[in-house]
Write an enzyme that holds these catalytic residues in place. Structure first.
Site, PDB file in Angstrom:
ATOM      1  N   GLU A 138       0.973  -1.246   0.002  1.00 39.62           N
ATOM      2  CA  GLU A 138       0.115   0.071  -0.122  1.00 39.62           C
ATOM      3  C   GLU A 138       0.776   1.077  -0.141  1.00 39.62           C
ATOM      4  OE1 GLU A 138      -2.954   0.355   3.309  1.00 39.62           O
ATOM      5  OE2 GLU A 138      -3.827   2.053   2.205  1.00 39.62           O
ATOM      6  N   CYS A 159      -6.540   0.672   2.647  1.00 38.52           N
ATOM      7  CA  CYS A 159      -7.707   1.938   2.665  1.00 38.52           C
ATOM      8  C   CYS A 159      -7.495   2.694   1.300  1.00 38.52           C
ATOM      9  CB  CYS A 159      -7.470   2.534   4.037  1.00 38.52           C
ATOM     10  SG  CYS A 159      -8.252   1.966   5.338  1.00 38.52           S
ATOM     11  N   ASN A 198     -11.961  -3.334  -0.082  1.00 37.56           N
ATOM     12  CA  ASN A 198     -10.697  -3.529   1.078  1.00 37.56           C
ATOM     13  C   ASN A 198     -11.261  -4.169   2.392  1.00 37.56           C
ATOM     14  OD1 ASN A 198      -8.212  -3.634   2.417  1.00 37.56           O
ATOM     15  ND2 ASN A 198      -8.748  -1.453   3.167  1.00 37.56           N
ATOM     16  N   GLU A 199     -11.642  -3.034   3.330  1.00 40.68           N
ATOM     17  CA  GLU A 199     -11.950  -3.520   4.517  1.00 40.68           C
ATOM     18  C   GLU A 199     -13.196  -3.174   4.974  1.00 40.68           C
ATOM     19  OE1 GLU A 199      -9.591  -1.522   7.998  1.00 40.68           O
ATOM     20  OE2 GLU A 199      -8.596  -3.498   7.911  1.00 40.68           O
TER      21      GLU A 199
HETATM   22  O1  AHR Z   1      -2.318  -1.560   6.836  1.00 36.10           O
HETATM   23  C1  AHR Z   1      -2.641  -0.250   7.151  1.00 36.10           C
HETATM   24  C2  AHR Z   1      -4.321  -0.178   6.873  1.00 36.10           C
HETATM   25  O2  AHR Z   1      -4.976  -1.046   8.027  1.00 36.10           O
HETATM   26  C3  AHR Z   1      -4.936  -0.496   5.781  1.00 36.10           C
HETATM   27  O3  AHR Z   1      -4.710   0.305   4.802  1.00 36.10           O
HETATM   28  C4  AHR Z   1      -6.547  -0.909   6.000  1.00 36.10           C
HETATM   29  O4  AHR Z   1      -6.831  -1.914   5.328  1.00 36.10           O
HETATM   30  C5  AHR Z   1      -6.196  -1.575   7.477  1.00 36.10           C
HETATM   31  O5  AHR Z   1      -7.097  -0.759   8.437  1.00 36.10           O
END
Ligand code: AHR
Length: 654
Positions: free
Chosen positions: A49, A243, A374-375
């Site tokens: 990321e 994110c 993603n999350e």
């Molecule tokens: O790894 C850091 C962050 O942690 C990522 O962007 C997210 O997916 C998670 O909350």
């Protein structure tokens, strides 16, 4: 794994024990004659990321920050420089730009009495090596006069490291290049552009790259950082986040189509980590997309990792706005996913396959997996996932979809995700866990209890936090690494359920991080692997093909022992991984059930005196694996597992 009494193992222990104290020794019995689940070749991978300056100021080797003057503060990263008596002016303009997608540029007007211009600080300092070559380029338009443009590198202490003169004539925009060879190494160099003589010049896309990028690709990636990834032998590379995929609002999401083609065409975007943590503000954090989707796919190919792109599912980051794309307007998002698969795998006579070929890569990238969101969490996610899954599976039934279980490894949101995604027949569910080391030690049996018939698991983000999640005091110490290693033995033993795993985040720039801990720390010239990095490496380089059941038994205290075993069918080796989390060495008899072979085992140990041991950036490594050899007998041999250690033993067993 059950630490049950095992009479066969005890008998073996008695047979080979040489002294009275050995009667108390524990035994690990590996049932090599009872091979279990096949291990996914892509089991151990990488999560990338653009956080902590992971791309811009990190993997993407560009040394100039804000090269196109597109930051909202157009001169951020730049300073106006004037020699004594110099008179002139630097103005930011956007009329008749070089490229409409990145419209801003600077006009430098010098009255000619002395050197006048501006300089760039790089990403918290440009890193340059003595004698190495650096490729400067810029879009330049001579407006009036015939000044000389001096392109100069200065060290952190102000020493002039190299200088090149470019004569500028009035005319239209043109790309001008030059090579610089700094005479000294500096981690905090500056690039100066100074006019000598009277005249006016427009400047845009000011760039400086080391010639020594990964595979010497012009405008490419940092060779030392890619090498650190290649050395992990990763099974997959998940990109571009995190994110960052979702964006703080939908307009700020990552859009892969905008990251293709000439870099000047890739419009700059705000990086959500710029403002995410009030305690770690990073006002100079934007995404240039110099590392775009073609480069990600190429990177996967270079390091032998299966590509795993993650796309926005029409939900902005739920820690930010949580903005939703209405369900009846989701089609463009779904089309992005379908087009991406065609871009990666399509024939060159398809629309997106042809674009890939036109970008210089006619061969397909063999994409087998794609992440939807993603999350994410909540009902709105499942509704959106269902629409993506229907459309993608109809056209590409073989592409495995990764779905999200939210930010936590337990709780209501997590349970709901599993219920809903099971109903939707999801392929692989992405679990995330950032927790204290104890959580990892206590959860080595987590997957023993998982349903063998439902969706598979991708442990897509995890890292032990020495203090707490998003604490700036978290340390990348040995204790965290061993907690992760213990947990990974549990993942490995359950490789029929857990198909993939990746630590997160991957990179952090020592000068500009937002999140800690991280797997690899870098500054402008150096790469420092953490103890956690070596744990990842020891697992991925010793992946094996098939899980072997094992038992730990015996009288000695084995509460701090965690183990797993696999068979490498190609090498013909049984591989044992053991974590000794205790403060004392632990003698254990290792027996390979039914085996009579003896020979030389390769033993790799990651250990240190103290659990607090780390690898401070710029220092010789304090925690790094050491490899030796030991004679083994499959019927039973005694090995002393060092205190606070991860040990990998490879035994050639027929
Ligand atoms: O790894 C850091 C962050 O942690 C990522 O962007 C997210 O997916 C998670 O909350």
């Amino acid at each position: 794994m059950k630490k049950s009494k095992n009479f066969l193992a005890t008998a073996i222990a008695l047979l080979f024990a040489g002294s009275l104290s050995s009667f108390a020794a524990a035994t690990i019995t590996i049932h090599a004659d009872q091979p279990g689940a096949k291990i996914n070749p892509a089991m151990w991978g990488i999560f990338f990321e653009d956080i902590n300056f992971g791309a811009d100021g990190g993997l993407y080797a560009e040394l100039v920050k804000n090269r196109g003057f597109e930051f909202p503060d157009s001169l951020m990263g730049w300073s106006v420089n004037r020699a004594q008596l110099a008179k002139g002016e630097v103005t930011v303009r956007d009329d008749a730009p070089f490229n409409a997608k990145n419209p801003h540029y600077v006009r430098v007007r010098s009255e000619g009495a002395a050197l006048f211009g501006l300089s760039n600080e790089g990403f918290r300092g440009l890193g340059v090596q003595a004698g190495a070559a650096y490729e400067f380029s810029a879009q330049i338009r001579g407006v009036d006069g015939t000044p000389v443009l001096k392109v100069q590198l200065y060290g952190g202490d102000g020493t002039l490291l190299d200088s090149v003169d470019l004569k500028i004539f009035a005319g239209d925009w043109q790309k001008i290049s030059a090579t610089l060879h700094p005479k000294e190494t500096s981690t905090k160099a500056r690039l100066a552009l100074l006019l000598e003589g009277k005249g006016t010049v427009d400047l845009d896309f000011v760039s400086l790259f080391p010639e020594n990028t990964w595979q010497h690709r012009p405008g490419g990636l940092r060779a030392d950082m890619v090498q650190a990834l290649a050395d992990l032998h990763p099974g997959f590379l998940r990109f571009p986040g995190g994110c960052i995929v979702e964006g703080p609002h939908l307009d700020g999401r990552y859009q892969w189509k905008k990251t293709l083609g000439p870099v000047e065409e890739r419009a700059l975007l705000f990086n959500r980590w710029n403002t995410e943590f009030v305690h770690r503000p990073t006002p100079d954090y934007y995404q240039s997309f110099g590392l775009g989707f073609l480069e990600f796919f190429q990177l996967c190919e270079d390091i032998g990792a299966s590509p795993l792109p993650i796309l926005s599912c029409g939900m902005a980051c739920q820690f930010n706005s949580g903005e939703l794309c209405p369900l009846d307007q989701l089609q463009p998002y779904i089309q992005d996913a379908l087009d991406l698969i065609e871009f990666a795998n399509g024939d060159t006579n398809t629309v997106w396959g042809a674009k890939r070929a036109a970008l210089g890569h006619p061969a397909p990238f063999n994409l087998k997996m794609l992440g939807v969101g993603n999350e994410q969490w909540g009902e709105q996610y499942f509704e959106r996932y269902a629409k993506f899954a229907a459309a993608i599976k109809e056209k590409y039934p073989d592409v495995q979809l990764i779905s999200a279980a939210g930010p936590d490894p337990a709780g209501d949101r997590f349970k709901l995700a599993w219920t809903k995604l099971r109903e939707l027949h999801a392929d692989i569910i992405d679990e995330h866990c950032y927790a204290k080391p104890e959580w990892f030690f206590n959860n080595t049996h987590r997957y023993d209890r998982y349903d063998r018939t439902g969706p598979k698991v991708f442990m897509g983000e995890y890292a032990a936090q020495s203090v707490g999640v998003v604490s700036t005091k978290n340390r990348n110490n040995l204790e965290c690494a061993l907690a992760e290693a213990a947990y990974l033995t549990g993942l490995e033993r359950n490789a029929d359920v857990v198909r993939m795993a990746s630590y997160a985040p991957l990179f952090a720039n020592t000068e500009a991080w937002q999140w800690t801990p991280d797997l690899i720390w870098v500054d402008s010239l150096r790469v420092t692997p953490t103890p956690s990095y070596f744990v990842q490496q020891m697992f991925s380089r010793n992946r094996g093909d098939v899980v072997l059941p094992l038992e730990i038994s015996g009288a000695a205290d084995t509460n701090s022992i965690y183990a797993s075993a696999v068979q490498d069918e190609v090498a013909g080796e049984t591989i044992l991984k053991v974590v000794n989390a205790g403060a004392q060495p632990c003698e254990i008899i290792i027996a390979i059930g039914g085996g009579q072979t003896s020979g030389t085992a390769a033993v790799t140990v990651l250990a240190a005196q103290n659990l607090s041991a780390e690898n401070p950036a710029g220092w010789p490594l304090q925690v790094a694996p050491q490899t030796g050899a030991e004679t083994f007998r499959a019927g039973g041999w005694k090995h002393s597992f060092a205190a606070h250690s991860l040990t990998v033993i490879r035994m050639p067993v027929k």
